[in-house]
Write a protein that holds these residues in place. Structure first.
Motif, PDB file in Angstrom:
ATOM      1  N   GLY A 172       0.688  -1.137   0.225  1.00 33.39           N
ATOM      2  CA  GLY A 172      -0.008  -0.034   0.000  1.00 33.39           C
ATOM      3  C   GLY A 172       0.857   1.241   0.048  1.00 33.39           C
ATOM      4  N   PHE A 173       1.977   1.249   0.730  1.00 33.25           N
ATOM      5  CA  PHE A 173       2.830   2.369   0.717  1.00 33.25           C
ATOM      6  C   PHE A 173       3.425   2.671  -0.526  1.00 33.25           C
ATOM      7  CE2 PHE A 173       6.852   4.424   1.274  1.00 33.25           C
ATOM      8  CZ  PHE A 173       6.611   5.461   2.378  1.00 33.25           C
ATOM      9  N   VAL A 174       3.928   1.570  -1.259  1.00 36.01           N
ATOM     10  CA  VAL A 174       4.543   1.447  -2.579  1.00 36.01           C
ATOM     11  C   VAL A 174       3.420   2.182  -3.583  1.00 36.01           C
ATOM     12  CG1 VAL A 174       5.757   0.301  -4.557  1.00 36.01           C
ATOM     13  CG2 VAL A 174       6.239  -0.172  -2.019  1.00 36.01           C
ATOM     14  N   ALA A 175       2.265   1.633  -3.520  1.00 34.48           N
ATOM     15  CA  ALA A 175       1.131   1.938  -4.377  1.00 34.48           C
ATOM     16  C   ALA A 175       1.051   3.468  -4.425  1.00 34.48           C
ATOM     17  CB  ALA A 175      -0.180   1.246  -4.130  1.00 34.48           C
ATOM     18  N   PHE A 176       0.790   4.008  -3.184  1.00 25.62           N
ATOM     19  CA  PHE A 176       0.915   5.425  -2.758  1.00 25.62           C
ATOM     20  C   PHE A 176       1.731   6.188  -3.411  1.00 25.62           C
ATOM     21  CE2 PHE A 176       2.115   9.347  -0.666  1.00 25.62           C
ATOM     22  CZ  PHE A 176       1.112  10.108  -0.825  1.00 25.62           C
ATOM     23  N   VAL A 177       3.159   5.700  -3.323  1.00 27.81           N
ATOM     24  CA  VAL A 177       4.248   6.546  -3.812  1.00 27.81           C
ATOM     25  C   VAL A 177       4.336   6.402  -5.237  1.00 27.81           C
ATOM     26  CG1 VAL A 177       6.744   6.721  -4.237  1.00 27.81           C
ATOM     27  CG2 VAL A 177       5.849   6.090  -1.960  1.00 27.81           C
ATOM     28  N   LYS A 178       4.123   5.224  -5.938  1.00 25.17           N
ATOM     29  CA  LYS A 178       3.789   5.066  -7.680  1.00 25.17           C
ATOM     30  C   LYS A 178       2.615   5.855  -8.106  1.00 25.17           C
ATOM     31  CE  LYS A 178       6.582   1.020  -8.225  1.00 25.17           C
ATOM     32  NZ  LYS A 178       6.930  -0.085  -9.126  1.00 25.17           N
TER      33      LYS A 178
END
Length: 188
Positions: A172-178
């Motif tokens: 979820g964190f990576v999805a936010f950044v991307k």
């Protein structure tokens, strides 16, 4: 427009090498838009430097102190320090089981248009503003920290808390950044 309604307008995000991740809650801040998992609970930011703040609980009904915290910091154009200085500071706040420094995992996860770096650290963590651990050192913690380079200045998303919980929320964190896009653009 409400967060729930906006979330219906943003398409799911596909992460490289992973399954489809639902973009549950659309979030707008500064001149950007992204999304966070629906289970993350929005909170009022504790300072003006915090653009977004969410509590992440392991399961519904958990005590707030048992969870992790997700924050997006913005200090202004040319503020917040270099990537290298931030990595050094975050690393100084961690120790391994033997008291030795913890080596960060550093990954480039951004796009050509919006470069972003992910830094991951795990160990005993004494969160502080400056170099070195703070007074409240806690064992088996994890930090996911990003540096997102935008024309307006760097964004610094961070999630910290119990290691297993933070590791489980990494996608979820990576999805936010991307998923970071200037307002007016949609995620591909």
């Amino acid at each position: 427009m409400s967060i729930a309604l906006r979330s219906l307008l943003i398409a799911p995000v596909l992460l490289a090498g992973s399954a489809l991740v639902a973009a549950d809650q659309a979030v707008d801040f500064l001149s950007f838009r992204s999304s966070v998992p629906d289970a993350w609970v929005a909170e009022t930011p504790k300072s003006e430097m915090r653009q977004l703040q969410f509590k992440v609980l392991a399961s519904p009904g958990d005590e707030v102190g048992d969870g992790a915290e997700f924050v997006v910091y913005f200090f202004g154009p040319d503020q917040g320090g270099t990537l290298e200085a931030n990595i050094e500071r975050w690393q100084s706040q961690f120790r391994g089981p033997d008291g030795a420094p913890v080596e960060p995992t550093v990954t480039q996860i951004g796009t050509e248009a919006i470069p972003a770096t992910l830094v991951e650290l795990r160990g005993s963590y004494g969160r502080s503003v400056g170099m070195g651990p703070g007074d409240d050192v806690q064992a088996d913690r994890m930090l996911l920290a990003g540096v997102i380079e935008t024309p307006d200045g760097n964004l610094f998303p961070q999630m910290h808390g119990p290691a297993e919980l933070v590791a489980a929320q990494r996608e979820g964190f990576v999805a936010f950044v991307k998923g970071i896009q200037p307002v007016g653009q949609t995620t591909p």
